[in-house]
Design an enzyme around this catalytic site. Structure first.
Site, PDB file in Angstrom:
ATOM      1  N   ARG A 146      19.161 -11.488   6.478  1.00  0.00           N
ATOM      2  CA  ARG A 146      19.945 -12.504   7.020  1.00  0.00           C
ATOM      3  C   ARG A 146      20.928 -13.407   6.321  1.00  0.00           C
ATOM      4  O   ARG A 146      19.890 -13.172   5.157  1.00  0.00           O
ATOM      5  CB  ARG A 146      19.911 -13.225   8.542  1.00  0.00           C
ATOM      6  CG  ARG A 146      19.071 -12.352   9.444  1.00  0.00           C
ATOM      7  CD  ARG A 146      19.312 -13.733  10.674  1.00  0.00           C
ATOM      8  NE  ARG A 146      17.963 -12.151  12.013  1.00  0.00           N
ATOM      9  CZ  ARG A 146      17.048 -12.290  11.599  1.00  0.00           C
ATOM     10  NH1 ARG A 146      16.395 -13.009  10.653  1.00  0.00           N
ATOM     11  NH2 ARG A 146      16.372 -11.726  12.889  1.00  0.00           N
ATOM     12  N   LYS A 170      14.809 -16.766  11.300  1.00  0.00           N
ATOM     13  CA  LYS A 170      14.998 -16.920  13.613  1.00  0.00           C
ATOM     14  C   LYS A 170      13.596 -17.736  13.395  1.00  0.00           C
ATOM     15  O   LYS A 170      12.515 -16.693  13.770  1.00  0.00           O
ATOM     16  CB  LYS A 170      15.282 -16.387  14.354  1.00  0.00           C
ATOM     17  CG  LYS A 170      16.200 -15.374  13.709  1.00  0.00           C
ATOM     18  CD  LYS A 170      17.865 -15.031  15.127  1.00  0.00           C
ATOM     19  CE  LYS A 170      18.644 -14.727  14.654  1.00  0.00           C
ATOM     20  NZ  LYS A 170      19.462 -13.637  15.313  1.00  0.00           N
ATOM     21  N   HIS A 241      26.370  -8.703   7.281  1.00  0.00           N
ATOM     22  CA  HIS A 241      25.612  -8.058   7.808  1.00  0.00           C
ATOM     23  C   HIS A 241      25.794  -6.723   8.173  1.00  0.00           C
ATOM     24  O   HIS A 241      24.605  -5.780   8.534  1.00  0.00           O
ATOM     25  CB  HIS A 241      26.216  -8.356   9.275  1.00  0.00           C
ATOM     26  CG  HIS A 241      25.043  -8.704  10.291  1.00  0.00           C
ATOM     27  ND1 HIS A 241      23.572  -9.711  10.197  1.00  0.00           N
ATOM     28  CD2 HIS A 241      23.678  -7.800  11.673  1.00  0.00           C
ATOM     29  CE1 HIS A 241      22.242  -9.923  10.679  1.00  0.00           C
ATOM     30  NE2 HIS A 241      23.335  -8.679  12.447  1.00  0.00           N
ATOM     31  N   ARG A 244      23.030  -5.338   5.778  1.00  0.00           N
ATOM     32  CA  ARG A 244      21.895  -5.880   5.382  1.00  0.00           C
ATOM     33  C   ARG A 244      21.105  -4.118   7.255  1.00  0.00           C
ATOM     34  O   ARG A 244      20.503  -3.691   6.971  1.00  0.00           O
ATOM     35  CB  ARG A 244      22.104  -7.407   7.390  1.00  0.00           C
ATOM     36  CG  ARG A 244      20.645  -6.854   8.954  1.00  0.00           C
ATOM     37  CD  ARG A 244      20.447  -7.950   8.852  1.00  0.00           C
ATOM     38  NE  ARG A 244      19.511  -8.196  10.052  1.00  0.00           N
ATOM     39  CZ  ARG A 244      18.769  -9.050  10.318  1.00  0.00           C
ATOM     40  NH1 ARG A 244      17.850  -9.055   8.908  1.00  0.00           N
ATOM     41  NH2 ARG A 244      17.331  -8.773  11.127  1.00  0.00           N
ATOM     42  N   HIS A 267      12.760  -8.571  13.596  1.00  0.00           N
ATOM     43  CA  HIS A 267      13.047  -8.534  14.555  1.00  0.00           C
ATOM     44  C   HIS A 267      11.907  -9.469  15.348  1.00  0.00           C
ATOM     45  O   HIS A 267      11.250  -8.191  15.220  1.00  0.00           O
ATOM     46  CB  HIS A 267      13.520  -7.156  15.161  1.00  0.00           C
ATOM     47  CG  HIS A 267      15.454  -7.045  14.223  1.00  0.00           C
ATOM     48  ND1 HIS A 267      15.436  -5.330  14.132  1.00  0.00           N
ATOM     49  CD2 HIS A 267      15.910  -7.513  13.917  1.00  0.00           C
ATOM     50  CE1 HIS A 267      16.742  -5.370  13.304  1.00  0.00           C
ATOM     51  NE2 HIS A 267      17.289  -7.154  14.006  1.00  0.00           N
ATOM     52  N   TYR A 276      19.450   1.120  15.020  1.00  0.00           N
ATOM     53  CA  TYR A 276      19.544   2.008  13.778  1.00  0.00           C
ATOM     54  C   TYR A 276      18.530   3.674  13.788  1.00  0.00           C
ATOM     55  O   TYR A 276      19.314   4.506  13.029  1.00  0.00           O
ATOM     56  CB  TYR A 276      18.618   1.060  12.600  1.00  0.00           C
ATOM     57  CG  TYR A 276      19.283  -0.461  12.872  1.00  0.00           C
ATOM     58  CD1 TYR A 276      20.351  -0.532  11.970  1.00  0.00           C
ATOM     59  CD2 TYR A 276      18.115  -0.735  12.709  1.00  0.00           C
ATOM     60  CE1 TYR A 276      20.673  -1.603  12.002  1.00  0.00           C
ATOM     61  CE2 TYR A 276      18.852  -2.192  12.578  1.00  0.00           C
ATOM     62  CZ  TYR A 276      20.286  -2.352  12.309  1.00  0.00           C
ATOM     63  OH  TYR A 276      20.504  -3.930  11.996  1.00  0.00           O
TER      64      TYR A 276
END
Length: 295
Positions: A146, A170, A241, A244, A267, A276
């Protein structure tokens, strides 16, 4: 005497930052939503019943807000009323009666591999800005990190012996992400020939610097990505992004398994990564329709 609005917002911000450990971006978005909600009630925290919440969200819908925005504001309202109820500022948690507004799962735009190669074609220059831009573009595409993770990288986060970067993602979860030889070469050129020219007393350990010597910010990275994409014919206009998304899609198209891609991207849920596979399938269908005589 009613509940003081400023105190409530201040305490809610503290809760989001310290207890929920949400990112600064998410905290800012939630505070914007809460202030919009309280503006609607005239600052009356105790008057947040289900009718008021639905009226506020209906007004947002009528104003043309996107479904993703409405989904976030619904989630924020539920979080806020639950917090106020726990603190004793609301007698009942009216947010429990709100339905879950789901944002649409649209397929992200991605580069094809030819476009990715064109984006990463290294300029023949020793200019510090070009060296930095090339290094961050290579690293974004090589790792799929990110933009916030990229900006937070320090020099010591790069393990050159194992071609790995340590990323704080995150929820403050650390992960190790591999990168290839082109990214390593670009990083070395930046760190040896570019970064020392921009270093200042306050630069600290930041891997990527701005022209004034401070840690690079997300806005600068976005401008770099948009500018480079604009030079590639047929490439969609997208930000970091998008690189990414492209990295994840190309990994799957190259044979990587879904669980590995999930780990690389950081994730929390495999469901997030599965989009994806849909991107890859749609690209395959498009190629089939274009190439097969009986499609």
């Amino acid at each position: 005497m009613g509940v003081d609005r400023e105190e409530v917002v201040r305490e809610f911000e503290r809760y989001l930052r310290l207890e929920r450990d949400l990112s600064p971006h998410t905290v800012r978005a939630y505070l914007t939503d809460v202030n919009s909600l309280l503006d609607h009630t005239g600052g009356d925290v105790e008057g947040l019943d289900i009718g008021v919440l639905r009226e506020w969200l209906a007004g947002q819908h009528a104003a043309g807000k996107a479904r993703a925005t409405l989904a976030r504001r619904t989630a924020c309202a539920r979080t806020f009323t639950a917090y106020c109820h726990r603190r004793g500022w609301l007698q009942t948690d009216s947010g429990l009666l709100l339905g879950s507004a789901k944002s649409p799962r649209t397929l992200p735009s991605v580069l094809d591999q030819r476009q990715a190669e064109a984006v990463l074609e290294a300029p023949a220059t020793g200019d510090p800005k070009e060296l930095r831009d090339q290094a961050l573009l290579e690293l974004l595409y090589a790792t799929g990190v990110r933009v916030s993770e990229l900006c937070a990288l320090d020099v010591d986060d790069v393990d050159r012996e194992r071609n790995i970067i340590r990323v704080l993602g995150k929820g403050r979860k650390e992960r190790s992400v591999p990168f290839g030889v082109p990214a390593l070469r670009a990083l070395d050129r930046w760190c040896i020939h570019g970064r020392p020219l921009w270093m200042r007393a306050g630069s600290g350990p930041a891997l990527f610097l701005g022209v004034r010597g401070g840690r690079i910010d997300a806005g600068t990275v976005r401008r770099v990505v948009h500018a480079r994409l604009a030079q590639v014919e047929g490439a969609p206009d997208m930000g970091p992004h998008g690189l990414r998304h492209s990295a994840a899609t190309h990994l799957l198209e190259g044979g990587a398994d879904l669980r590995s891609v999930q780990e690389l991207l950081g994730h929390a849920s495999l469901n997030t990564t599965q989009i994806y596979t849909r991107v890859s399938i749609e690209r395959l269908r498009a190629a089939y329709r274009q190439a097969h005589p009986r499609a």
